[in-house]
Design a protein around this motif. Sequence first.
Motif, PDB file in Angstrom:
ATOM      1  N   UNK A 277      -1.563   5.470  -6.023  1.00  0.00           N
ATOM      2  CA  UNK A 277      -1.382   6.609  -6.912  1.00  0.00           C
ATOM      3  C   UNK A 277      -1.650   7.928  -6.198  1.00  0.00           C
ATOM      4  N   UNK A 278      -2.567   7.912  -5.258  1.00  0.00           N
ATOM      5  CA  UNK A 278      -3.015   9.160  -4.654  1.00  0.00           C
ATOM      6  C   UNK A 278      -2.238   9.552  -3.401  1.00  0.00           C
ATOM      7  N   UNK A 279      -1.523   8.595  -2.798  1.00  0.00           N
ATOM      8  CA  UNK A 279      -0.900   8.886  -1.513  1.00  0.00           C
ATOM      9  C   UNK A 279       0.476   9.500  -1.645  1.00  0.00           C
ATOM     10  N   UNK A 280       0.880  10.176  -0.595  1.00  0.00           N
ATOM     11  CA  UNK A 280       2.197  10.789  -0.539  1.00  0.00           C
ATOM     12  C   UNK A 280       3.291   9.738  -0.602  1.00  0.00           C
ATOM     13  N   UNK A 281       3.135   8.733   0.260  1.00  0.00           N
ATOM     14  CA  UNK A 281       4.158   7.691   0.310  1.00  0.00           C
ATOM     15  C   UNK A 281       3.517   6.322   0.163  1.00  0.00           C
ATOM     16  N   UNK A 282       4.316   5.359  -0.235  1.00  0.00           N
ATOM     17  CA  UNK A 282       3.827   3.993  -0.387  1.00  0.00           C
ATOM     18  C   UNK A 282       3.392   3.438   0.967  1.00  0.00           C
ATOM     19  N   UNK A 283       4.123   3.819   2.005  1.00  0.00           N
ATOM     20  CA  UNK A 283       3.765   3.345   3.340  1.00  0.00           C
ATOM     21  C   UNK A 283       2.386   3.871   3.746  1.00  0.00           C
ATOM     22  N   UNK A 284       2.115   5.110   3.439  1.00  0.00           N
ATOM     23  CA  UNK A 284       0.813   5.690   3.751  1.00  0.00           C
ATOM     24  C   UNK A 284      -0.282   4.966   2.990  1.00  0.00           C
ATOM     25  N   UNK A 285      -0.004   4.618   1.736  1.00  0.00           N
ATOM     26  CA  UNK A 285      -0.986   3.898   0.933  1.00  0.00           C
ATOM     27  C   UNK A 285      -1.270   2.531   1.535  1.00  0.00           C
ATOM     28  N   UNK A 286      -0.216   1.862   1.938  1.00  0.00           N
ATOM     29  CA  UNK A 286      -0.391   0.549   2.571  1.00  0.00           C
ATOM     30  C   UNK A 286      -1.232   0.663   3.832  1.00  0.00           C
ATOM     31  N   UNK A 287      -0.908   1.651   4.656  1.00  0.00           N
ATOM     32  CA  UNK A 287      -1.653   1.841   5.900  1.00  0.00           C
ATOM     33  C   UNK A 287      -3.125   2.133   5.617  1.00  0.00           C
ATOM     34  N   UNK A 288      -3.366   2.976   4.632  1.00  0.00           N
ATOM     35  CA  UNK A 288      -4.750   3.311   4.296  1.00  0.00           C
ATOM     36  C   UNK A 288      -5.500   2.089   3.803  1.00  0.00           C
ATOM     37  N   UNK A 289      -4.830   1.301   2.990  1.00  0.00           N
ATOM     38  CA  UNK A 289      -5.494   0.119   2.443  1.00  0.00           C
ATOM     39  C   UNK A 289      -5.801  -0.890   3.548  1.00  0.00           C
ATOM     40  N   UNK A 290      -4.849  -1.080   4.427  1.00  0.00           N
ATOM     41  CA  UNK A 290      -5.082  -1.978   5.561  1.00  0.00           C
ATOM     42  C   UNK A 290      -6.269  -1.488   6.383  1.00  0.00           C
ATOM     43  N   UNK A 291      -6.365  -0.172   6.530  1.00  0.00           N
ATOM     44  CA  UNK A 291      -7.517   0.405   7.235  1.00  0.00           C
ATOM     45  C   UNK A 291      -8.827  -0.013   6.583  1.00  0.00           C
ATOM     46  N   UNK A 292      -8.865   0.086   5.255  1.00  0.00           N
ATOM     47  CA  UNK A 292     -10.067  -0.322   4.522  1.00  0.00           C
ATOM     48  C   UNK A 292     -10.399  -1.780   4.808  1.00  0.00           C
ATOM     49  N   UNK A 293      -9.371  -2.597   4.728  1.00  0.00           N
ATOM     50  CA  UNK A 293      -9.539  -4.037   4.935  1.00  0.00           C
ATOM     51  C   UNK A 293     -10.060  -4.314   6.350  1.00  0.00           C
ATOM     52  N   UNK A 294      -9.467  -3.655   7.310  1.00  0.00           N
ATOM     53  CA  UNK A 294      -9.881  -3.853   8.704  1.00  0.00           C
ATOM     54  C   UNK A 294     -11.322  -3.378   8.892  1.00  0.00           C
ATOM     55  N   UNK A 295     -11.640  -2.217   8.329  1.00  0.00           N
ATOM     56  CA  UNK A 295     -13.018  -1.721   8.424  1.00  0.00           C
ATOM     57  C   UNK A 295     -14.007  -2.744   7.893  1.00  0.00           C
ATOM     58  N   UNK A 296     -13.657  -3.313   6.771  1.00  0.00           N
ATOM     59  CA  UNK A 296     -14.534  -4.322   6.177  1.00  0.00           C
ATOM     60  C   UNK A 296     -14.711  -5.510   7.115  1.00  0.00           C
ATOM     61  N   UNK A 297     -13.614  -6.010   7.628  1.00  0.00           N
ATOM     62  CA  UNK A 297     -13.668  -7.223   8.444  1.00  0.00           C
ATOM     63  C   UNK A 297     -14.406  -7.033   9.767  1.00  0.00           C
ATOM     64  N   UNK A 298     -14.113  -5.937  10.449  1.00  0.00           N
ATOM     65  CA  UNK A 298     -14.679  -5.786  11.796  1.00  0.00           C
ATOM     66  C   UNK A 298     -16.179  -5.521  11.758  1.00  0.00           C
ATOM     67  N   UNK A 299     -16.669  -5.076  10.617  1.00  0.00           N
ATOM     68  CA  UNK A 299     -18.105  -4.823  10.551  1.00  0.00           C
ATOM     69  C   UNK A 299     -18.889  -6.045  10.080  1.00  0.00           C
ATOM     70  N   UNK A 300     -18.179  -7.150   9.821  1.00  0.00           N
ATOM     71  CA  UNK A 300     -18.845  -8.374   9.374  1.00  0.00           C
ATOM     72  C   UNK A 300     -18.725  -9.440  10.448  1.00  0.00           C
TER      73      UNK A 300
END
Lengths: 187, 187
Positions: B78-101
């Motif tokens: 809802x907040x991102x300019x493009x759907x692709x940007x939203x996907x990239x941001x979400x993947x970033x969140x997911x990666x951040x979560x994983x690499x710190x565990x």
Amino acid sequence: MVPRKRADAQRNEKTLLDAAAAAFVASGVNVGVRDIAGRAGVGVGTIYRHFPTRADLVVAVYRHQIEACAEAGPELLAASESAHAALASWIDLFVDFLVTKHGLAGALQSDDATFQTLHGYFLERLLPVCAGLLEAATEAGEISADITALELMRGVGNLCIGADTDKSYDARRLVALLIAGLRVRPS
Amino acid sequence: MVPRKRADAQRNEKTLLDAAAAAFVASGVNVGVRDIAGRAGVGVGTIYRHFPTRADLVVAVYRHQIEACAEAGPELLAASESAHAALASWIDLFVDFLVTKHGLAGALQSDDATFQTLHGYFLERLLPVCAGLLEAATEAGEISADITALELMRGVGNLCIGADTDKSYDARRLVALLIAGLRVRPS
DNA sequence: CCAACATACGGAACGCTGTTCCGTTTACCA
DNA sequence: TGGTAAACGGAACAGCGTTCCGTATGTTGG
């Protein structure tokens, strides 16, 4: 000088290699030592005498294929139209090798101390080849330069993990996406 | 109806969660049960009574963060300019979560039966979110469609394996390359 | 307040790993 | 052919996850 090895020892080493290869195919590279020993008809002590660590055994089983992969690098570079194509072809070879070896990709990235030697051998043998291809492609201006050969190989190796047990997961496609991401965009 | 749990049992469950969280940080999600039990000051039997499998414990420890990641999907879209940007941001969140565990990414892809439940929980909770973002980006014509959400998540998860122990390996960069490879080329 | 009952606890015990070790066997050679 | 060193087999050990049961403790009806 070096005294020749005893005949039974030579025989057992070959028997063990065959048994280990079969066991790896059937149950993956993490198959139990008693399984391998049983297949070979020897005691577990004999395994450890010939191959002190699991990594030694894995390397011995796959050495020929690893060498072949390493030697294919320069050949592909000479035979291909572009350096990028050579790199892609070589990565394909590497991926083919990994995904057909039950659990090998996982063992390669494992932080288990037992497999450090394995990791080391792969890097020592294949990293220079990958670096050569990557450098050629970079010089040809076909890929962006902000990745090292080490990272590329680790990434590709990681993408191959589990590709053998889950048929709905196609490591080749994902690796292809990664390589595509490497390519410089026509602007 | 359901009789309320005993007070000491409630206390121990909370103590165990804290101890497990600390142990995971210190030694990874594969830390020995006796280590966790020692930190919590309980016997190993108590662990198994509260969390029958390792996956139950891991899920309990990280449930909040997983939920947060799942809920962030629609918000980003809802907040991102493009759907692709939203996907990239979400993947970033997911990666951040994983690499710190420590070791979590590896456990997720492990074919060990113990972790099947863990894998299942992640997929159940996060796969629909990822699928939604992927579909939105596809409909917007921003990415090529020949990848499933399952493959994307597996690929990203795989790329995160070992990122915590080797500082020369930057999972984020490789994931970014993968996402870049997804994007349709301006022709 | 206090039994008596259900619930939960602790840690010994079990089965299964990888690994080591040593008494026995086997190949080699003088 | 006998002596020696190399190699073998598998029992023994250590360290894991997991189970099980005798003991302790919270809860509740009288």
